[in-house]
Scaffold this active site. Structure first.
Site, PDB file in Angstrom:
ATOM      1  N   GLU A  74      45.569  78.309  34.398  1.00  0.00           N
ATOM      2  CA  GLU A  74      44.896  78.160  33.100  1.00  0.00           C
ATOM      3  C   GLU A  74      45.899  78.021  31.953  1.00  0.00           C
ATOM      4  O   GLU A  74      45.498  77.931  30.790  1.00  0.00           O
ATOM      5  CB  GLU A  74      43.958  79.349  32.871  1.00  0.00           C
ATOM      6  CG  GLU A  74      42.908  79.416  33.977  1.00  0.00           C
ATOM      7  CD  GLU A  74      41.833  80.468  33.773  1.00  0.00           C
ATOM      8  OE1 GLU A  74      40.655  80.117  33.920  1.00  0.00           O
ATOM      9  OE2 GLU A  74      42.161  81.618  33.475  1.00  0.00           O
ATOM     10  N   TYR A 120      33.195  93.134  10.939  1.00  0.00           N
ATOM     11  CA  TYR A 120      34.429  93.004  11.720  1.00  0.00           C
ATOM     12  C   TYR A 120      34.371  91.816  12.669  1.00  0.00           C
ATOM     13  O   TYR A 120      35.383  91.184  12.951  1.00  0.00           O
ATOM     14  CB  TYR A 120      34.743  94.311  12.458  1.00  0.00           C
ATOM     15  CG  TYR A 120      35.583  95.227  11.606  1.00  0.00           C
ATOM     16  CD1 TYR A 120      34.982  96.053  10.677  1.00  0.00           C
ATOM     17  CD2 TYR A 120      36.974  95.197  11.685  1.00  0.00           C
ATOM     18  CE1 TYR A 120      35.746  96.853   9.843  1.00  0.00           C
ATOM     19  CE2 TYR A 120      37.746  95.992  10.859  1.00  0.00           C
ATOM     20  CZ  TYR A 120      37.131  96.817   9.947  1.00  0.00           C
ATOM     21  OH  TYR A 120      37.892  97.591   9.120  1.00  0.00           O
TER      22      TYR A 120
HETATM   23 ZN   LIG Z   1      39.653  82.154  33.286  1.00  0.00          ZN
END
Ligand SMILES: [Zn+2]
Length: 211
Positions: A74, A120
């Site tokens: 990735e 937030y």
């Molecule tokens: Zn992943």
């Protein structure tokens, strides 16, 4: 910080995220951009809970391995985010349960899949677009990420999980945790009537805390 110090930062935050239950098995990856444009990224088939500094992959902007073990498959979408976001110095990508659940349900508006619940959330995450599904490792996923990265600190990969960038690894981790907790809140409130932040409140927050 030196490269050795940054390698240790990745080990430290990997262990923290694993201990908090936000990373499991060999899923998820962390990266930091170095001053010369190369990145440090967690290796393929590694557990974030037991990383070793010297084994962390060093990868060129073109994706070539420069040092350490082979990178996560990735890593290519980390590189795409760095190319599109000059301010990004670190990226957190995990398969954390509530955020992944959010990535699996049907959404009316893929430009923003998380309603504005808290201040937030707005300050740390902002609008959260859904990136269309591609199998992990498919270069089309990097191109889909690239198209959205310039305008978003956080993105959600469909049927997969979030990618969150930050000005440091600590900053990216804090934003990731805010996203995971907001996704948890989203499912906790369920179908109850929800008082969302108003447009005026969101504008005020973006002016008071520009990202
Ligand atoms: Zn992943």
């Amino acid at each position: 910080m030196t490269e050795d110090t940054l390698r240790c930062e990745i080990v430290k935050f990997g262990a923290l995220l694993y201990a908090r239950g936000l990373a499991h098995g060999s899923a998820g990856n962390l990266s930091i951009r170095l001053d010369d444009g190369a990145i440090l990224v967690t290796p393929t088939n590694s557990s974030l809970g037991s990383l070793t500094p010297v084994k962390i992959s060093k990868v060129s902007p073109a994706g070539d391995l420069l040092a350490g073990n082979p990178p996560s498959k990735e890593a290519f979408f980390h590189l795409a985010v760095y190319e599109e976001r000059p301010s990004a110095k670190a990226i957190v990508h995990l398969h954390s349960t509530h955020a992944v659940a959010l990535s699996c349900i049907c959404h009316d508006d893929s430009a923003n899949v998380l309603p504005p619940l808290t201040a937030y959330q707005m300050m740390r995450v902002g609008r959260l677009p859904l990136v269309p599904y591609y199998r992990p490792g498919d270069r089309k996923l990097a191109e889909a990420v690239r198209r959205l990265a310039g305008g978003h600190k956080a993105m959600l990969l469909a049927n997969h999980g979030p990618i969150v960038s930050g000005t440091s690894l600590q900053d990216a981790v804090h934003s990731f945790e805010e996203l995971e907790e907001t996704a948890k809140l989203f499912f906790l409130v369920g179908n109850r009537p929800v008082s969302l932040l108003t447009c005026e409140a969101i504008v005020e927050l973006s002016e008071a805390f520009p990202s």
